[in-house]
Scaffold this motif. Structure first.
Motif, mmCIF file in Angstrom:
data_model
loop_
_atom_site.group_PDB
_atom_site.id
_atom_site.type_symbol
_atom_site.label_atom_id
_atom_site.label_comp_id
_atom_site.label_asym_id
_atom_site.label_seq_id
_atom_site.Cartn_x
_atom_site.Cartn_y
_atom_site.Cartn_z
ATOM 1 N N GLU A 1 0.831 -1.209 0.000
ATOM 2 C CA GLU A 1 0.000 0.000 0.000
ATOM 3 C C GLU A 1 0.869 1.265 0.000
ATOM 4 O O GLU A 1 0.562 2.235 -0.677
ATOM 5 C CB GLU A 1 -0.938 0.014 1.213
ATOM 6 C CG GLU A 1 -1.928 -1.130 1.286
ATOM 7 C CD GLU A 1 -3.100 -1.007 0.300
ATOM 8 O OE1 GLU A 1 -3.002 -0.265 -0.689
ATOM 9 O OE2 GLU A 1 -4.116 -1.684 0.542
ATOM 10 N N HIS B 1 -8.519 6.638 -5.947
ATOM 11 C CA HIS B 1 -7.960 5.434 -5.329
ATOM 12 C C HIS B 1 -6.755 5.765 -4.453
ATOM 13 O O HIS B 1 -6.473 5.040 -3.494
ATOM 14 C CB HIS B 1 -7.613 4.377 -6.377
ATOM 15 C CG HIS B 1 -7.455 3.020 -5.763
ATOM 16 N ND1 HIS B 1 -8.442 2.416 -5.011
ATOM 17 C CD2 HIS B 1 -6.414 2.166 -5.735
ATOM 18 C CE1 HIS B 1 -8.000 1.254 -4.565
ATOM 19 N NE2 HIS B 1 -6.773 1.076 -4.981
ATOM 20 N N THR C 1 -6.322 4.439 -0.795
ATOM 21 C CA THR C 1 -5.095 3.704 -0.460
ATOM 22 C C THR C 1 -4.470 4.248 0.824
ATOM 23 O O THR C 1 -3.940 3.485 1.639
ATOM 24 C CB THR C 1 -4.108 3.765 -1.656
ATOM 25 O OG1 THR C 1 -4.755 3.195 -2.798
ATOM 26 C CG2 THR C 1 -2.836 2.983 -1.377
ATOM 27 N N HIS D 1 -6.180 2.620 3.471
ATOM 28 C CA HIS D 1 -5.783 1.207 3.595
ATOM 29 C C HIS D 1 -4.528 1.084 4.458
ATOM 30 O O HIS D 1 -4.407 0.165 5.268
ATOM 31 C CB HIS D 1 -5.549 0.584 2.214
ATOM 32 C CG HIS D 1 -6.784 0.613 1.346
ATOM 33 N ND1 HIS D 1 -6.768 0.273 0.016
ATOM 34 C CD2 HIS D 1 -8.072 0.947 1.649
ATOM 35 C CE1 HIS D 1 -8.002 0.403 -0.471
ATOM 36 N NE2 HIS D 1 -8.805 0.812 0.497
ATOM 37 N N GLU E 1 -3.892 -7.281 -4.751
ATOM 38 C CA GLU E 1 -4.382 -6.860 -3.441
ATOM 39 C C GLU E 1 -5.633 -7.638 -3.033
ATOM 40 O O GLU E 1 -5.797 -8.004 -1.866
ATOM 41 C CB GLU E 1 -4.678 -5.357 -3.442
ATOM 42 C CG GLU E 1 -3.433 -4.508 -3.547
ATOM 43 C CD GLU E 1 -3.738 -3.051 -3.283
ATOM 44 O OE1 GLU E 1 -3.176 -2.507 -2.322
ATOM 45 O OE2 GLU E 1 -4.547 -2.465 -4.033
ATOM 46 N N TYR F 1 -5.803 -9.575 0.421
ATOM 47 C CA TYR F 1 -6.768 -9.179 1.458
ATOM 48 C C TYR F 1 -7.800 -10.278 1.704
ATOM 49 O O TYR F 1 -8.251 -10.478 2.839
ATOM 50 C CB TYR F 1 -7.476 -7.867 1.088
ATOM 51 C CG TYR F 1 -6.684 -6.639 1.454
ATOM 52 C CD1 TYR F 1 -6.523 -6.268 2.791
ATOM 53 C CD2 TYR F 1 -6.090 -5.863 0.470
ATOM 54 C CE1 TYR F 1 -5.788 -5.145 3.132
ATOM 55 C CE2 TYR F 1 -5.347 -4.730 0.807
ATOM 56 C CZ TYR F 1 -5.201 -4.379 2.138
ATOM 57 O OH TYR F 1 -4.463 -3.276 2.473
ATOM 58 N N THR G 1 -11.460 -2.864 3.285
ATOM 59 C CA THR G 1 -10.455 -2.583 2.252
ATOM 60 C C THR G 1 -10.682 -3.475 1.036
ATOM 61 O O THR G 1 -10.644 -2.997 -0.109
ATOM 62 C CB THR G 1 -9.037 -2.789 2.815
ATOM 63 O OG1 THR G 1 -8.825 -1.840 3.867
ATOM 64 C CG2 THR G 1 -7.987 -2.584 1.742
ATOM 65 N N GLU H 1 -11.129 -2.340 -2.845
ATOM 66 C CA GLU H 1 -10.258 -2.817 -3.941
ATOM 67 C C GLU H 1 -11.114 -3.411 -5.057
ATOM 68 O O GLU H 1 -10.849 -3.192 -6.242
ATOM 69 C CB GLU H 1 -9.259 -3.882 -3.458
ATOM 70 C CG GLU H 1 -8.402 -3.528 -2.262
ATOM 71 C CD GLU H 1 -7.370 -2.436 -2.498
ATOM 72 O OE1 GLU H 1 -7.438 -1.734 -3.509
ATOM 73 O OE2 GLU H 1 -6.501 -2.277 -1.625
HETATM 74 FE FE FE2 Z 1 -5.342 -0.807 -1.180
#
Ligand code: FE2
Length: 164
Positions: free
Chosen positions: A23, A49, A53, A56, A114, A118, A140, A144
């Motif tokens: 990240e 984004h 991020t 995140h 990602e 995740y 998160t 994404e």
């Molecule tokens: Fe992310």
């Protein structure tokens, strides 16, 4: 010698460190991608984004407040490679519309990386009863997935058409 991974918890912490590095690398790369994008829609998608991020990164820091140690100290070489491939494209002499299609492809590889990480981290958090962490990781993961769908839409709506 690297320390031994004795438990799922060790593997989980290691994966969170990897994601933290991923990240942080992305926070640095996204402004360059936004600047390189030709379409205002794509520029906006990268900017948005970037804001997500940054959240995140903070979520992983929050998860570590309930764990031992720090999220720092590991480099995600997977993300490093994905970003490097995107950067290679920018060194080429690419037609502006084709460039956007390439940037979307690079960004979607990042999102899929990602999403995979995740998804696994959330499943492990659930299994170990880390309910708060599982919820944060799911938030998160959802962002994404939405970012990835948005990129698919941008590609399908006009960017790929312009590239023809
Ligand atoms: Fe992310």
């Amino acid at each position: 010698m690297a320390s031994k991974m004795g438990t799922l918890e060790d593997l989980y912490v290691d994966m969170l460190k990897d994601l933290y590095s991923a990240e942080k690398q992305l926070v640095k790369a996204l402004p360059k991608m936004a600047k390189s994008a030709q379409s205002p829609d794509l520029q906006k998608a990268f900017q948005e984004h970037l804001g997500q991020t940054e959240h995140h990164v903070e979520r992983i820091e929050r998860i570590f407040s309930n764990l031992e140690g720090t999220p720092r100290g590991k480099k995600c070489v997977g993300m490093e490679g994905l970003i490097e491939e995107g950067a290679e494209l920018l060194k080429e002499d690419v037609d502006p519309d084709v460039l956007d299609a390439g940037l979307i492809a690079a960004a979607q590889k990042v999102e899929h990386y990602e999403i995979a990480s995740y998804g696994t981290a959330r499943a492990w958090a659930e299994k170990m009863g880390h309910d708060d962490a599982a919820r944060l990781l799911q938030e998160t993961l959802d962002e994404e997935s939405t970012a990835n769908e948005k990129l698919t839409q941008l590609a399908e709506n006009h960017i790929n058409m312009e590239a023809q």
